[in-house]
Design a protein around this motif. Sequence first.
Motif, short mmCIF file in Angstrom:
data_model
loop_
_atom_site.label_atom_id
_atom_site.label_comp_id
_atom_site.label_asym_id
_atom_site.label_seq_id
_atom_site.Cartn_x
_atom_site.Cartn_y
_atom_site.Cartn_z
N UNK A 138 0.62 -0.81 0.25
CA UNK A 138 0.07 0.33 -0.35
C UNK A 138 1.00 1.26 0.11
N UNK A 139 1.61 1.63 0.79
CA UNK A 139 2.69 2.44 0.96
C UNK A 139 3.69 2.76 -0.71
N UNK A 140 3.77 1.63 -1.20
CA UNK A 140 4.56 2.03 -2.70
C UNK A 140 3.28 2.29 -3.00
N UNK A 141 2.30 1.47 -3.59
CA UNK A 141 1.24 2.15 -4.45
C UNK A 141 0.60 3.89 -4.10
N UNK A 142 0.49 3.85 -3.14
CA UNK A 142 -0.03 5.44 -2.69
C UNK A 142 0.79 6.09 -2.76
N UNK A 143 2.13 6.07 -3.20
CA UNK A 143 3.35 7.49 -3.03
C UNK A 143 3.16 7.62 -5.06
N UNK A 144 3.13 6.12 -5.84
CA UNK A 144 2.89 6.47 -6.98
C UNK A 144 1.53 6.83 -7.37
N UNK A 145 0.64 7.14 -7.48
CA UNK A 145 -0.32 8.13 -7.42
C UNK A 145 -0.33 9.31 -7.95
N UNK A 146 -0.34 9.52 -8.94
CA UNK A 146 -0.19 10.62 -9.73
C UNK A 146 -1.83 11.89 -9.92
N UNK A 147 -1.82 12.50 -9.94
CA UNK A 147 -2.71 13.72 -10.74
C UNK A 147 -4.08 13.09 -11.13
N UNK A 148 -2.76 12.99 -12.61
CA UNK A 148 -3.96 11.80 -13.74
C UNK A 148 -4.76 10.60 -13.43
N UNK A 149 -4.33 9.53 -11.93
CA UNK A 149 -4.75 8.91 -11.84
C UNK A 149 -6.09 8.85 -11.14
#
Length: 173
Positions: A138-149
Amino acid sequence: MEGYHRPAISDPDHVVYELIASLLSDGRTSRLYKSLVESQKIALSAEGFNGFPGDKYPNLMLFYALTAPGHTVKEVATSLNAELQRLKTERVDNQDLDRLKTQARASLLRSLDSNSGMAELLTEYDVKTGDWRNLFSELEKIEAITSEDIQRIAQTTFTPENRTVGYILTKGA
């Protein structure tokens, strides 16, 4: 109340839905509170939550507001829709996105700061996603979120055909 259908916790975009819910409805700094309560003064409260009634299976991202005296449910619904449309058409700025990601990571880590908290979350992720190890990604997924997502999920989620609406009206309203 307006509920928008969303996928289960096991969906790859689960953390994006979590960030959207936080942006729109977590506390007095949320977009819904600032817009409907503070700025327009058409609601006494405006909040929401994600994963109703539970997140193992597809569920709802639910938003609700209590109309202020002299204002109507229709006014509140129109303003809620305007905020959802804004999310679909405007990218979340980097400062807000970084703040949301920091809050999400901190919340996850705080929930692991005790044996009981860790046991609860490990069990929850094992039951809901099939593997307790998914919690740690989850921590890695949170960090990878972009405004485009966020914009992509908003565009596919906040549509009339994906919405369930409930009104509680007083007698004679």
